[in-house]
Design a protein around this motif. Structure first.
Motif, PDB file in Angstrom:
ATOM      1  N   ASP A  62       0.821  -1.217   0.000  1.00 59.63           N
ATOM      2  CA  ASP A  62       0.000   0.000   0.000  1.00 59.63           C
ATOM      3  C   ASP A  62       0.856   1.268   0.000  1.00 59.63           C
ATOM      4  OD1 ASP A  62      -2.846   1.185   0.518  1.00 59.63           O
ATOM      5  OD2 ASP A  62      -1.604   2.087   2.081  1.00 59.63           O
TER       6      ASP A  62
ATOM      7  N   THR B 100      -5.950   1.406  -1.417  1.00 57.91           N
ATOM      8  CA  THR B 100      -5.347   1.581  -2.735  1.00 57.91           C
ATOM      9  C   THR B 100      -5.927   0.611  -3.754  1.00 57.91           C
ATOM     10  OG1 THR B 100      -3.297   2.402  -1.769  1.00 57.91           O
ATOM     11  CG2 THR B 100      -3.155   1.511  -3.995  1.00 57.91           C
ATOM     12  N   GLY B 101      -6.370  -0.562  -3.295  1.00 55.05           N
ATOM     13  CA  GLY B 101      -6.897  -1.527  -4.246  1.00 55.05           C
ATOM     14  C   GLY B 101      -7.817  -2.540  -3.602  1.00 55.05           C
ATOM     15  N   HIS B 102      -8.834  -2.956  -4.328  1.00 57.81           N
ATOM     16  CA  HIS B 102      -9.771  -3.982  -3.895  1.00 57.81           C
ATOM     17  C   HIS B 102      -9.743  -5.133  -4.883  1.00 57.81           C
ATOM     18  CE1 HIS B 102     -12.573  -2.751  -7.097  1.00 57.81           C
ATOM     19  NE2 HIS B 102     -12.266  -1.496  -6.768  1.00 57.81           N
TER      20      HIS B 102
ATOM     21  N   ARG C 182      -6.866  -7.439  -0.919  1.00 59.13           N
ATOM     22  CA  ARG C 182      -6.909  -5.980  -0.983  1.00 59.13           C
ATOM     23  C   ARG C 182      -5.491  -5.431  -0.954  1.00 59.13           C
ATOM     24  NH1 ARG C 182     -10.352  -3.443   3.717  1.00 59.13           N
ATOM     25  NH2 ARG C 182      -9.483  -5.165   4.926  1.00 59.13           N
TER      26      ARG C 182
ATOM     27  N   LEU D 212      -6.827  -7.158  -8.841  1.00 59.39           N
ATOM     28  CA  LEU D 212      -7.075  -6.056  -7.922  1.00 59.39           C
ATOM     29  C   LEU D 212      -7.118  -4.743  -8.681  1.00 59.39           C
ATOM     30  CD1 LEU D 212      -4.397  -7.840  -6.385  1.00 59.39           C
ATOM     31  CD2 LEU D 212      -5.832  -6.949  -4.544  1.00 59.39           C
ATOM     32  N   SER D 213      -7.686  -3.748  -8.035  1.00 53.75           N
ATOM     33  CA  SER D 213      -7.602  -2.399  -8.577  1.00 53.75           C
ATOM     34  C   SER D 213      -6.333  -1.736  -8.060  1.00 53.75           C
ATOM     35  CB  SER D 213      -8.837  -1.577  -8.188  1.00 53.75           C
ATOM     36  OG  SER D 213      -8.887  -1.363  -6.780  1.00 53.75           O
ATOM     37  N   ASN D 214      -5.865  -0.759  -8.810  1.00 51.15           N
ATOM     38  CA  ASN D 214      -4.700   0.053  -8.447  1.00 51.15           C
ATOM     39  C   ASN D 214      -5.165   1.484  -8.604  1.00 51.15           C
ATOM     40  OD1 ASN D 214      -2.296   1.467  -8.279  1.00 51.15           O
ATOM     41  ND2 ASN D 214      -1.334   0.457 -10.039  1.00 51.15           N
ATOM     42  N   GLU D 215      -5.556   2.139  -7.479  1.00 52.99           N
ATOM     43  CA  GLU D 215      -6.262   3.424  -7.607  1.00 52.99           C
ATOM     44  C   GLU D 215      -5.920   4.420  -6.502  1.00 52.99           C
ATOM     45  OE1 GLU D 215     -10.545   3.148  -6.892  1.00 52.99           O
ATOM     46  OE2 GLU D 215     -10.327   1.000  -6.556  1.00 52.99           O
TER      47      GLU D 215
ATOM     48  N   GLU E  62      -7.143   4.832 -12.004  1.00 48.28           N
ATOM     49  CA  GLU E  62      -7.351   3.430 -11.644  1.00 48.28           C
ATOM     50  C   GLU E  62      -7.229   2.515 -12.844  1.00 48.28           C
ATOM     51  OE1 GLU E  62     -10.820   0.587  -9.645  1.00 48.28           O
ATOM     52  OE2 GLU E  62     -11.334   2.544 -10.518  1.00 48.28           O
TER      53      GLU E  62
ATOM     54  N   LEU F 268      -6.983  -1.927 -13.463  1.00 46.26           N
ATOM     55  CA  LEU F 268      -7.005  -3.236 -12.825  1.00 46.26           C
ATOM     56  C   LEU F 268      -5.719  -3.972 -13.171  1.00 46.26           C
ATOM     57  CD1 LEU F 268     -10.653  -4.607 -13.046  1.00 46.26           C
ATOM     58  CD2 LEU F 268      -9.617  -2.975 -11.451  1.00 46.26           C
TER      59      LEU F 268
END
Length: 599
Positions: free
Chosen positions: A457, A475-477, A491, A506-509, A523, A525
């Motif tokens: 993170d 930061t990501g789910h 996560r 995961l997301s990167n946001e 964001e 993925l």
């Protein structure tokens, strides 16, 4: 399919409803009542019949809860919703509480009298959740009491439960038949001498049985409970009307469909140890089993990790869905770049247009969540949802944040782009670049096995921390494969201790939000995969990108980027152009060539 922008719950409705709840509390001999956002399945999105928190308070965020006492009603929200909650609730009657900084037990200790009895519906709270509150209340004399749902008692026009038809999720996208999944998980139960596992998460059940539904807006799930037995059979507790003959044939003889109200009797009839996930199953399940002296094995839902580890077919489907979705996004961004500077587009216009471009793919089943489209200061509301009352134009010289996604038969997408409307606001370039640097850092990282999201993170936050900035969300789910856009347990956040594994998406946001001015979030993925051997050949993982949509180069302060960051961005944009350019219209392709030019 198009979104309903009407206001779902108005703050002025809160006071009489709160008064009715308090009367019900008094009649039940209670001094308080807890109203969660979640339903019996702990869903982030809930059916209208389960939207108790919004019905009572007016707050429509996807996380939070209310504790109503005779003289005060606290609405607990995390950092994503601090601005939104004050806009949606009647501040004369509801008090926003910063959670998790303020724990419910601490708040109750301060606001409830010693000996107070606080009611809660055990079907709407997990065992872990209630145990944590009870631990915090030890020595205070305040007690949590299982109760019928008092909100339901006073909600006269409560909608009926959802009853949408279920559908088959094709094996070509699942990568494994439902029978194979049931057999594999049943073998795990037998190895642990467990007779059955109670499944309460609809996405777990849909993954296990290779089915999908439409009971919950934007989430392709069938609202249901299930019990998986150690012989591989399943009892599915759901509305019988949701399943047609083809779907019953798909489920086969190993799956029996039973009425939802027969769950209690089925739990009582199980002989042998039963697996229950204390972090996701309703406390009521454990209470029912304990009343019949059933041995309870408390451990994670057996579908959770297999579902998170996407197989080759699921990954291929997600890749195809993202290419398809990227064509819609590029057509949209090309259109937006031409129209928005004219100053005539509102947030609702933008949301409607974006869904139209996705529908033009002729493959969209639904959007994957309510589109977040915030112009100017609205972009600083992390999970802002436009409605007719808040709708405002996207003005030249402002930023526009658009966070959206699509549900397709083969995959689920989630993407955020922040763009300049006309002239670039100079004070936004530095924070935009810091957010971009954080996103690039996470995209490029390599890490050993057994590293968790909490370890990674900080990589995305470090460029912002250097400026004294931060953001109040993870930061990501995790993201499901043609399932829920928010999927546990993986996560990237400060609190996630689960090691990441190959196949997890995961997301990167990372983001930055300046209240009243603008919001920034970028964001993509990312797919967790085994890294190529390097150095001393330690076993390492890395991320590959699934999202192929340009990032607004006009908002980048190029002088802040290092050589490796420039190389990553130029390589990313070159691949976007190569992958997406041949798939879009000539006008969009010309726009894309400019948007992907190297810096």
């Amino acid at each position: 399919m198009f979104q309903d922008f009407s206001v779902q719950s108005r703050p002025e409705l809160g006071p009489p409803r709160l008064a009715a709840l308090r009367e019900a509390m008094s009649a039940a001999g209670l001094d308080g009542f807890i109203i969660p956002r979640a339903d019996a399945h702990q869903g982030e999105y809930v059916a209208p019949c389960d939207a108790r928190l919004a019905w009572l308070t007016g707050f429509t965020g996807s996380a939070g809860f209310c504790i109503a006492l005779p003289e005060i009603a606290g609405v607990f929200v995390d950092g994503r919703y601090r601005v939104q909650v004050r806009a949606e609730v009647s501040l004369d009657h509801f008090t926003p509480v910063s959670w998790p900084e303020v724990k419910p037990a601490d708040w109750l200790t301060e606001n409830a009298h010693a000996g107070a009895k606080i009611g809660f519906d055990p079907w709407l709270h997990t065992k872990s959740e209630i145990a944590k509150i009870r631990e915090g209340l030890e020595g205070t004399g305040i007690a949590l009491i299982e109760s019928e749902n008092l909100v339901d008692r006073v909600w006269d026009d409560r909608p009926a439960p959802p009853a949408e038809p279920a559908r088959i999720h094709p094996a070509e996208f699942a990568g494994e038949t439902a029978a194979e999944k049931r057999t594999r998980l049943a073998e795990d139960l037998r190895e642990e001498d467990i007779a059955a596992a109670v499944l309460t998460l609809p996405d777990s059940i849909c993954w296990l049985l290779n089915i999908r539904g439409a009971d919950i807006p934007r989430n392709p799930v069938v609202q249901s409970f299930a019990v998986l037995f150690d012989d591989g059979t399943v009892k599915l507790f759901a509305d019988d009307a949701k399943f047609d003959a083809d779907l019953r044939a798909h489920l086969g003889d190993g799956v029996s469909i039973l009425p939802p109200d027969s769950l209690t009797a089925a739990l009582e009839a199980i002989e042998g140890p039963v697996l229950v996930d204390p972090d996701s199953a309703p406390l009521a399940v454990s209470l029912l089993l304990a009343d019949h002296d059933t041995k309870i094995v408390e451990t994670r839902d057996p579908c959770i990790l297999p579902k998170a580890r996407k197989n080759a077919a699921e990954i291929a489907g997600m890749e195809a869905a993202h290419l398809r979705d990227a064509t819609a996004m590029v057509e949209f961004l090309s259109w937006l770049d031409a129209e928005a500077p004219k100053g005539q587009l509102t947030e609702i216009d933008v949301v409607t247009a974006l869904e139209g471009f996705r529908r033009d793919t002729n493959a969209l089943l639904d959007i994957s969540f309510e589109t977040i489209c915030g112009a100017g200061g609205n972009g600083a509301i992390v999970h802002y949802r436009v409605n007719e009352d808040t709708n405002r134009p996207a003005k030249p010289g402002e930023l526009l944040l658009v966070d959206s996604g699509g549900q397709y038969v083969d995959g689920t997408t989630d993407i955020t782009r922040t763009v300049a409307v006309g002239d670039v606001p100079e004070d936004a370039k530095r924070p935009f670049t810091r957010v971009l640097q954080g996103m690039i850092a996470l995209s490029r990282t390599r890490f050993p096995r057994n590293v968790a999201g909490a370890h990674l993170d900080a990589l995305a936050r470090a460029p912002l921390w250097a400026e004294g900035w931060d953001y109040d969300h993870g930061t990501g789910h995790g993201v499901g494969a043609a399932l829920c856009v928010h999927e546990g347990p993986a996560r990237i956040s400060r609190v996630s201790t689960l090691p990441l594994e190959p196949g997890m998406i995961l997301s990167n946001e990372p983001g930055y939000y300046r209240e009243g001015a603008f919001g920034i979030r970028i964001e993509n993925l990312i797919l967790t995969e085994e890294a190529e051997a390097k150095g001393d050949n330690r076993d390492q993982l890395s991320f590959s990108t699934l999202t192929w949509v340009p990032i607004d180069r006009r908002l980048i302060d190029i002088d802040l980027l290092g050589p490796e960051e420039r190389d990553w961005l130029n390589a990313y944009h070159a691949e976007v152009l190569e992958r997406i350019g041949p798939k879009v219209s000539e006008g969009a392709k010309a726009w894309l060539q400019t948007a992907c030019a190297p810096i």
